[in-house]
Design an enzyme around this catalytic site. Structure first.
Site, mmCIF file in Angstrom:
data_model
loop_
_atom_site.group_PDB
_atom_site.id
_atom_site.type_symbol
_atom_site.label_atom_id
_atom_site.label_comp_id
_atom_site.label_asym_id
_atom_site.label_seq_id
_atom_site.Cartn_x
_atom_site.Cartn_y
_atom_site.Cartn_z
ATOM 1 N N LEU A 183 70.015 50.979 16.442
ATOM 2 C CA LEU A 183 69.756 49.574 16.397
ATOM 3 C C LEU A 183 71.309 49.880 15.582
ATOM 4 C CD1 LEU A 183 67.285 47.051 15.944
ATOM 5 C CD2 LEU A 183 68.500 47.319 17.803
ATOM 6 N N LYS A 184 72.940 48.847 16.253
ATOM 7 C CA LYS A 184 73.682 49.051 15.646
ATOM 8 C C LYS A 184 73.919 47.468 14.635
ATOM 9 C CE LYS A 184 78.865 48.969 15.815
ATOM 10 N NZ LYS A 184 78.535 48.272 14.385
ATOM 11 N N LEU A 185 72.959 47.883 13.657
ATOM 12 C CA LEU A 185 73.203 46.402 12.117
ATOM 13 C C LEU A 185 74.661 45.638 12.503
ATOM 14 C CD1 LEU A 185 70.817 48.362 10.331
ATOM 15 C CD2 LEU A 185 70.185 47.159 11.801
ATOM 16 N N GLU A 227 73.976 43.200 17.775
ATOM 17 C CA GLU A 227 74.899 43.996 18.754
ATOM 18 C C GLU A 227 75.164 44.825 19.525
ATOM 19 O OE1 GLU A 227 78.920 45.039 15.399
ATOM 20 O OE2 GLU A 227 76.921 45.192 14.306
ATOM 21 N N GLY A 228 73.933 45.686 18.846
ATOM 22 C CA GLY A 228 74.091 46.842 20.047
ATOM 23 C C GLY A 228 73.014 47.723 19.783
#
Length: 304
Positions: free
Chosen positions: A30-32, A174-175
């Site tokens: 996960l993009k945090l 977020e992505g």
């Protein structure tokens, strides 16, 4: 030179692609939605640095306890996050980052603590690990760090990047980030070893000025950037998400840093500023005219 002693690591940067992909040679995380941080940890002390080498340790007193998670010296690359309903909340983190009063910081640290999420290890037991593959580093990280005391280790999956991206999109995250399994760690460099795929678009922009409200206080921010030729361009304006603390910072900056109206002035009643303050805007996509669709201000950046 010893990486731990010199404490001058600029973290490895990410390239970006628009579409998710499946590839068995990559893992996906996960993009945090937080602040990038390099942590120098040993059993008796912790030093936290942002991307500009600024020591931010004292801003987050609750993270002094992560020293209890290691038995030997480590350098971790990771993200500072605040969780709201189980999801990263950049606005809550930004409020914490702007606090200066020690009493307020101590209260916030108990009520809504900052977490350090580690996704890489660059140094362990007097050894530089940057020339080892990502999967070797992940294996060492799992053994070198015990989770707890506001420190956790990022989870990852293999191969199924498209489905993982769709899940992030469904959960309004977020992505994701795709990382090459055999990739090395290149300090301070942007490489294709790590690739971000965003659900929403973030862009770091210069605060070119602001439109004041009827009382003369900061309201709408005018944002811009330098193009590839070095020419200053306007990206548009944003009014959602600008905190009172940031309004004060910008107003204070304006006292000594106003400039004449630029050539692209298309707004009325603007206080134009020297292009020095940097912040992040969050928006759906770029419009045909080069503006931002449904922009929200995420906050000023001290690391840029």
């Amino acid at each position: 030179m010893d990486l731990f002693e010199t404490k001058n690591i600029s973290p490895m940067l990410l390239n970006e692609v628009k579409e998710p992909f499946d590839d068995e040679n990559y893992i996906y995380e996960l993009k945090l939605d937080g602040i990038r941080c390099v942590a120098y940890i040993e059993p008796k002390s912790v030093t936290l640095q942002n991307k500009r080498y600024k020591d931010v340790t004292d801003i987050y007193p609750e993270l002094s306890e992560i020293r209890k998670c290691v038995k030997k010296r480590v350098i971790l690359d990771g993200e500072l996050v605040v969780l709201t309903d189980g999801k990263p909340d950049f606005y809550a983190l930004q409020r914490r980052s702007l606090m200066t009063d020690s009493f307020r910081k101590s209260l916030a640290a108990k009520k809504n603590p900052v977490q350090f999420v580690a996704y890489d290890i660059l140094y362990y037991s007097e050894t530089d690990l940057t020339d080892k593959s990502l999967m070797e580093r992940k294996e060492i990280l799992s053994k070198a760090v015990t989770e707890g005391h506001n420190l956790s280790v990022s989870r990852w999956i293999e191969k199924n990047g498209v489905a993982f991206f769709e899940l992030a999109k469904k959960e309004n995250l977020e992505g994701i980030v795709a990382k090459k399994k055999d990739g090395l760690y290149f300090i301070g460099k942007r490489t294709s070893e790590w690739i971000k795929i965003k659900v929403m678009q973030d862009e770091d922009l210069l605060v070119l000025g602001f439109q004041p409200d009827e009382n003369g206080k900061v309201k709408d921010l005018i944002l811009g950037y330098y193009d590839e030729t070095g020419e200053l361009k306007c990206r548009g304006k944003v009014y959602l998400g600008v905190s009172k603390a940031e309004q004060k910072i910008i107003a204070e900056f304006a006292k000594k840093n106003t400039v004449k109206r630029p050539w692209f002035d298309k707004y009325k009643n603007v206080v134009w500023l020297k292009p020095q303050l940097v912040g992040t805007a969050h928006f759906m996509h770029e419009t045909e005219s080069g503006g931002m669709r449904q922009p929200v201000w995420k906050g000023l950046r001290e690391d840029k």
